[in-house]
Design a protein around this motif. Structure first.
Motif, PDB file in Angstrom:
ATOM      1  N   HIS A  74       0.826  -1.211   0.000  1.00 33.66           N
ATOM      2  CA  HIS A  74       0.000   0.000   0.000  1.00 33.66           C
ATOM      3  C   HIS A  74       0.860   1.260   0.000  1.00 33.66           C
ATOM      4  CE1 HIS A  74      -4.126  -1.655   1.554  1.00 33.66           C
ATOM      5  NE2 HIS A  74      -3.681  -2.287   0.472  1.00 33.66           N
ATOM      6  N   GLN A  75       1.929   1.253   0.782  1.00 30.48           N
ATOM      7  CA  GLN A  75       2.801   2.431   0.839  1.00 30.48           C
ATOM      8  C   GLN A  75       3.448   2.708  -0.513  1.00 30.48           C
ATOM      9  OE1 GLN A  75       5.303   1.179   4.113  1.00 30.48           O
ATOM     10  NE2 GLN A  75       4.264   2.544   5.550  1.00 30.48           N
ATOM     11  N   LEU A  76       3.917   1.649  -1.192  1.00 34.99           N
ATOM     12  CA  LEU A  76       4.517   1.841  -2.507  1.00 34.99           C
ATOM     13  C   LEU A  76       3.486   2.390  -3.486  1.00 34.99           C
ATOM     14  CD1 LEU A  76       6.858   1.602  -4.460  1.00 34.99           C
ATOM     15  CD2 LEU A  76       6.191  -0.783  -4.881  1.00 34.99           C
ATOM     16  N   TRP A  77       2.261   1.892  -3.413  1.00 29.54           N
ATOM     17  CA  TRP A  77       1.198   2.381  -4.293  1.00 29.54           C
ATOM     18  C   TRP A  77       0.974   3.878  -4.078  1.00 29.54           C
ATOM     19  CZ3 TRP A  77      -3.451   4.852  -4.401  1.00 29.54           C
ATOM     20  CH2 TRP A  77      -4.286   4.642  -5.507  1.00 29.54           C
ATOM     21  N   SER A 132     -11.722   6.298  -6.355  1.00 27.53           N
ATOM     22  CA  SER A 132     -13.099   6.415  -6.844  1.00 27.53           C
ATOM     23  C   SER A 132     -13.167   7.065  -8.228  1.00 27.53           C
ATOM     24  CB  SER A 132     -13.945   7.228  -5.860  1.00 27.53           C
ATOM     25  OG  SER A 132     -13.483   8.570  -5.769  1.00 27.53           O
ATOM     26  N   THR A 133     -12.066   7.673  -8.678  1.00 27.09           N
ATOM     27  CA  THR A 133     -12.050   8.361  -9.963  1.00 27.09           C
ATOM     28  C   THR A 133     -11.456   7.514 -11.082  1.00 27.09           C
ATOM     29  OG1 THR A 133     -11.834  10.499  -8.842  1.00 27.09           O
ATOM     30  CG2 THR A 133     -11.254  10.440 -11.176  1.00 27.09           C
ATOM     31  N   TYR A 134     -10.446   6.706 -10.769  1.00 23.02           N
ATOM     32  CA  TYR A 134      -9.726   5.955 -11.802  1.00 23.02           C
ATOM     33  C   TYR A 134      -9.775   4.453 -11.539  1.00 23.02           C
ATOM     34  CZ  TYR A 134      -7.935  10.665 -12.503  1.00 23.02           C
ATOM     35  OH  TYR A 134      -7.844  12.015 -12.696  1.00 23.02           O
ATOM     36  N   GLY A 135      -9.631   3.693 -12.629  1.00 19.57           N
ATOM     37  CA  GLY A 135      -9.657   2.240 -12.506  1.00 19.57           C
ATOM     38  C   GLY A 135      -8.372   1.568 -12.924  1.00 19.57           C
ATOM     39  N   SER A 136      -7.354   2.365 -13.283  1.00 21.28           N
ATOM     40  CA  SER A 136      -6.076   1.790 -13.702  1.00 21.28           C
ATOM     41  C   SER A 136      -5.014   2.874 -13.705  1.00 21.28           C
ATOM     42  CB  SER A 136      -6.186   1.190 -15.113  1.00 21.28           C
ATOM     43  OG  SER A 136      -6.384   2.215 -16.078  1.00 21.28           O
ATOM     44  N   ALA A 173       3.579  -2.275  -8.033  1.00 16.81           N
ATOM     45  CA  ALA A 173       2.360  -2.087  -7.237  1.00 16.81           C
ATOM     46  C   ALA A 173       1.202  -1.806  -8.197  1.00 16.81           C
ATOM     47  CB  ALA A 173       2.518  -0.942  -6.248  1.00 16.81           C
ATOM     48  N   PRO A 174       0.631  -2.856  -8.795  1.00 15.54           N
ATOM     49  CA  PRO A 174      -0.466  -2.672  -9.746  1.00 15.54           C
ATOM     50  C   PRO A 174      -1.613  -1.872  -9.131  1.00 15.54           C
ATOM     51  CG  PRO A 174       0.328  -4.930  -9.791  1.00 15.54           C
ATOM     52  CD  PRO A 174       0.992  -4.260  -8.626  1.00 15.54           C
ATOM     53  N   TRP A 175      -2.465  -1.321  -9.983  1.00 17.85           N
ATOM     54  CA  TRP A 175      -3.538  -0.443  -9.524  1.00 17.85           C
ATOM     55  C   TRP A 175      -4.414  -1.089  -8.461  1.00 17.85           C
ATOM     56  CZ3 TRP A 175      -4.218   4.590  -9.957  1.00 17.85           C
ATOM     57  CH2 TRP A 175      -5.450   5.126  -9.559  1.00 17.85           C
ATOM     58  N   THR A 176      -4.745  -2.351  -8.621  1.00 17.43           N
ATOM     59  CA  THR A 176      -5.662  -3.017  -7.684  1.00 17.43           C
ATOM     60  C   THR A 176      -5.025  -3.291  -6.325  1.00 17.43           C
ATOM     61  OG1 THR A 176      -5.023  -5.169  -8.605  1.00 17.43           O
ATOM     62  CG2 THR A 176      -6.992  -4.100  -9.533  1.00 17.43           C
TER      63      THR A 176
END
Length: 207
Positions: free
Chosen positions: A25-28, A137-141, A195-198
């Motif tokens: 999570h931190q890397l994201w 909530s704004t982006y999906g990728s 760190a993929p989007w998901t």
């Protein structure tokens, strides 16, 4: 190599002071500022903004680019970017609201504020966490995020040019190439591949 460059590369590595690896999570969260971090010595894998310790550089950048020299000024700027930022003007003038542009700047400023000691490490992580809900909530990728970042940057450049600015930032083509590298699935160094989007939507984990 100039004297400044020699001093720059003899500074201790950031990992010598901040040894604990970032969680997923931190890397994201840190990676939200990846579009802004184009310099060779920019760190994309630590909360500290540079690969080598250079608190003075972080302090000078905040003062010169944003007029930030105090905690209160930093907090006010982060609050403004969180609530409205450049996207409010872009929406008014161009009918677009590129949150990604403001989010990247928000995280970059937070990291530099931590880098020069205006905020603590805990305060910096809290600041980064505050921007996550609106981004998710704004982006999906990462690609959607990158597209909106580039759109925001283009609007910003156009406004600078229209205002008669002579000290323009790097050409749009430079930012385009940087974003293509970040999105390239073969680029193992890209934090967006690490760190993929998901990632942020799943339980946190050690890396």
């Amino acid at each position: 190599m100039g004297l400044w460059s020699i001093r720059r590369w003899t500074k201790p590595r950031a990992t010598s002071r901040y040894r604990v690896p970032l969680t997923a999570h931190q890397l994201w969260m840190v990676s939200l500022s990846a579009p802004v971090s184009r310099d060779r010595d920019a760190s994309r894998g630590t909360l500290y903004p540079f690969t080598r310790i250079d608190d003075e550089r972080a302090r000078d950048w905040l003062a010169e680019q944003w007029g930030i020299t105090t905690r209160d000024q930093l907090a006010a700027r982060l609050d403004e970017l969180h609530r409205a930022g450049y996207r409010a003007r872009a929406a008014q003038l161009h009918g677009v609201s590129p949150l990604a542009w403001d989010a990247a700047l928000y995280v970059d400023i937070s990291r530099r504020g931590f880098g020069c000691g205006l905020i603590t490490e805990a305060e910096a992580w809290t600041a980064l966490k505050n921007i996550v809900p609106s981004v998710v909530s704004t982006y999906g990728s990462w690609r959607e995020y990158a597209d909106h970042y580039l759109l925001g940057r283009q609007v910003w450049r156009d406004d600078l040019r229209a205002g008669g600015g002579t000290d323009l930032p790097a050409p749009q083509a430079t930012a385009d190439a940087h974003l293509r590298a970040l999105l390239d699935p073969a680029n193992r160094a890209s934090p967006w591949n690490q760190a993929p989007w998901t990632t942020i939507s799943h339980p946190d984990r050690a890396r």
